[in-house]
Design a protein around this motif. Structure first.
Motif, PDB file in Angstrom:
ATOM      1  N   ASN A   1     -46.120  58.820  16.716  1.00 41.00           N
ATOM      2  CA  ASN A   1     -47.238  58.245  15.946  1.00 41.00           C
ATOM      3  C   ASN A   1     -47.689  56.913  16.536  1.00 41.00           C
ATOM      4  N   HIS A   2     -46.723  56.039  16.806  1.00 37.39           N
ATOM      5  CA  HIS A   2     -47.058  54.719  17.355  1.00 37.39           C
ATOM      6  C   HIS A   2     -47.691  54.842  18.740  1.00 37.39           C
ATOM      7  N   THR A   3     -47.177  55.777  19.535  1.00 36.95           N
ATOM      8  CA  THR A   3     -47.708  55.978  20.889  1.00 36.95           C
ATOM      9  C   THR A   3     -49.169  56.398  20.845  1.00 36.95           C
ATOM     10  N   ILE A   4     -49.475  57.355  19.994  1.00 36.29           N
ATOM     11  CA  ILE A   4     -50.848  57.850  19.908  1.00 36.29           C
ATOM     12  C   ILE A   4     -51.775  56.798  19.289  1.00 36.29           C
ATOM     13  N   ASP A   5     -51.269  56.093  18.273  1.00 28.95           N
ATOM     14  CA  ASP A   5     -52.070  55.015  17.684  1.00 28.95           C
ATOM     15  C   ASP A   5     -52.405  53.956  18.733  1.00 28.95           C
ATOM     16  N   PHE A   6     -51.419  53.642  19.563  1.00 28.26           N
ATOM     17  CA  PHE A   6     -51.643  52.614  20.587  1.00 28.26           C
ATOM     18  C   PHE A   6     -52.695  53.067  21.592  1.00 28.26           C
ATOM     19  N   TRP A   7     -52.518  54.249  22.155  1.00 24.73           N
ATOM     20  CA  TRP A   7     -53.404  54.678  23.244  1.00 24.73           C
ATOM     21  C   TRP A   7     -54.810  55.046  22.775  1.00 24.73           C
ATOM     22  N   LEU A   8     -54.951  55.394  21.496  1.00 21.13           N
ATOM     23  CA  LEU A   8     -56.283  55.654  20.962  1.00 21.13           C
ATOM     24  C   LEU A   8     -56.885  54.408  20.315  1.00 21.13           C
ATOM     25  N   GLY A   9     -56.102  53.330  20.284  1.00 22.03           N
ATOM     26  CA  GLY A   9     -56.540  52.106  19.626  1.00 22.03           C
ATOM     27  C   GLY A   9     -57.153  51.069  20.547  1.00 22.03           C
ATOM     28  N   LYS A  10     -57.283  49.855  20.033  1.00 18.99           N
ATOM     29  CA  LYS A  10     -58.020  48.799  20.723  1.00 18.99           C
ATOM     30  C   LYS A  10     -57.351  48.308  22.003  1.00 18.99           C
ATOM     31  N   ASN A  11     -56.036  48.466  22.114  1.00 19.02           N
ATOM     32  CA  ASN A  11     -55.336  48.032  23.323  1.00 19.02           C
ATOM     33  C   ASN A  11     -55.131  49.168  24.320  1.00 19.02           C
ATOM     34  N   GLY A  12     -55.620  50.349  23.961  1.00 22.46           N
ATOM     35  CA  GLY A  12     -55.503  51.506  24.848  1.00 22.46           C
ATOM     36  C   GLY A  12     -56.881  51.997  25.265  1.00 22.46           C
ATOM     37  N   PHE A  13     -57.125  53.291  25.045  1.00 20.09           N
ATOM     38  CA  PHE A  13     -58.386  53.891  25.469  1.00 20.09           C
ATOM     39  C   PHE A  13     -59.480  53.813  24.407  1.00 20.09           C
ATOM     40  N   GLY A  14     -59.163  53.202  23.241  1.00 20.44           N
ATOM     41  CA  GLY A  14     -60.147  53.138  22.164  1.00 20.44           C
ATOM     42  C   GLY A  14     -61.506  52.596  22.578  1.00 20.44           C
ATOM     43  N   PRO A  15     -61.578  51.410  23.203  1.00 22.61           N
ATOM     44  CA  PRO A  15     -62.877  50.866  23.615  1.00 22.61           C
ATOM     45  C   PRO A  15     -63.622  51.779  24.590  1.00 22.61           C
ATOM     46  N   TRP A  16     -62.880  52.405  25.515  1.00 20.62           N
ATOM     47  CA  TRP A  16     -63.526  53.299  26.480  1.00 20.62           C
ATOM     48  C   TRP A  16     -64.091  54.524  25.780  1.00 20.62           C
ATOM     49  N   LEU A  17     -63.326  55.080  24.823  1.00 21.99           N
ATOM     50  CA  LEU A  17     -63.793  56.253  24.081  1.00 21.99           C
ATOM     51  C   LEU A  17     -65.039  55.920  23.268  1.00 21.99           C
ATOM     52  N   LYS A  18     -65.076  54.715  22.685  1.00 23.35           N
ATOM     53  CA  LYS A  18     -66.262  54.305  21.924  1.00 23.35           C
ATOM     54  C   LYS A  18     -67.472  54.163  22.843  1.00 23.35           C
ATOM     55  N   ASN A  19     -67.265  53.593  24.019  1.00 25.30           N
ATOM     56  CA  ASN A  19     -68.366  53.473  24.976  1.00 25.30           C
ATOM     57  C   ASN A  19     -68.853  54.847  25.422  1.00 25.30           C
TER      58      ASN A  19
END
Length: 255
Positions: A231-249
């Motif tokens: 859970n923590h791993t996926i939250d991290f990588w889909l979140g603001k310190n992971g790929f989250g900003p790129w996915l939003k862009n």
């Protein structure tokens, strides 16, 4: 000096050690290129499995792996800016170029995160992303878990989840690499419309009548701490310190 003296015994033992060391070193040097090639092929195979281009238990052989992988686009993502580096060579990423993580920023328990990462994209006939494969890793109960999370082109639905390297307890946390469990992730909702992570592993089985069932995955019996790590791993990588900003862009670009 007798043939069975202590000095001669140590001399023979030392000589054998030196000879064996030379043989082992020579073998390691000779096989290094082959080992590196096999490592690269294994990575490519796991990307193909996550992308759904190869069945989970299938190993089509090196020639077929290379042929299929050639159809997958590789892009370099600058995680700090959330942008794609159009001219960057995926093969030349410096793994040591990383940022330290502390406190709540280190949700995945990895201590540091690469500043750039390779993301794998399978495009459809319309040239739009059909499947996006993200490399992920994070701390479980006993080990660092390495895997790939594949999202569908809508940037919210899970296509596949695979873990290819970990040291979790066999039969318990080790079930994270069992296709019968990872298969339960396919079709689940990983991200909200806001591109924030919402998916969770729960204790027990998901109730189909739960209105949020699409955001939940069955837990693994006896492996709560490993599940928390996932859970923590996926939250991290889909979140603001992971790929989250790129996915939003990417979502803004595609919309």
């Amino acid at each position: 000096m007798g043939k069975d003296s202590i000095v001669k015994t140590f001399a023979v033992a030392a000589g054998l050690c030196i000879i064996c060391s030379i043989i082992v070193s020579a073998a390691a040097t000779t096989l290094k290129a082959r080992q590196q090639e096999n490592k690269e092929l294994d990575k490519q195979l796991n990307v193909l499995r996550a992308a759904g281009l190869v069945e989970v238990r299938e190993n089509p052989g090196s020639a077929k792996i290379k042929e299929l992988f050639a159809k997958v686009d590789q892009v370099v993502v600058d995680i700090n800016t959330g942008k794609t580096e159009e001219k960057a060579d995926p093969a030349k990423i410096n793994a040591k170029d990383a940022s330290a993580l502390t406190g709540t920023d280190d949700l995945a328990g990895i201590k540091s995160r690469p500043n750039k990462a390779v993301v794998y994209i399978v495009k459809g006939a319309d040239k739009k992303p059909e499947t996006i494969v993200l490399p992920i890793f994070g701390r479980g109960l006993w080990s660092t878990m390495y895997g790939f999370l594949a999202l569908k082109g809508d940037l919210k639905t899970v296509a596949n989840l695979t873990f290819y390297d970990h040291g979790e307890t066999p039969g318990l946390g080790g079930e994270i690499s069992n296709p019968s469990w990872t298969g339960k992730w396919s079709g689940k909702t990983a991200l909200a419309d806001s591109v924030d992570p919402v998916i969770r592993i729960i204790k027990g089985n998901v109730d189909p009548s739960d209105p949020n069932a699409a955001q939940k995955v069955d837990g693994i019996s006896g492996a709560t701490l490993t599940g928390n790590g996932v859970n923590h791993t996926i939250d991290f990588w889909l979140g603001k310190n992971g790929f989250g900003p790129w996915l939003k862009n990417l979502k803004n670009k595609e919309s």
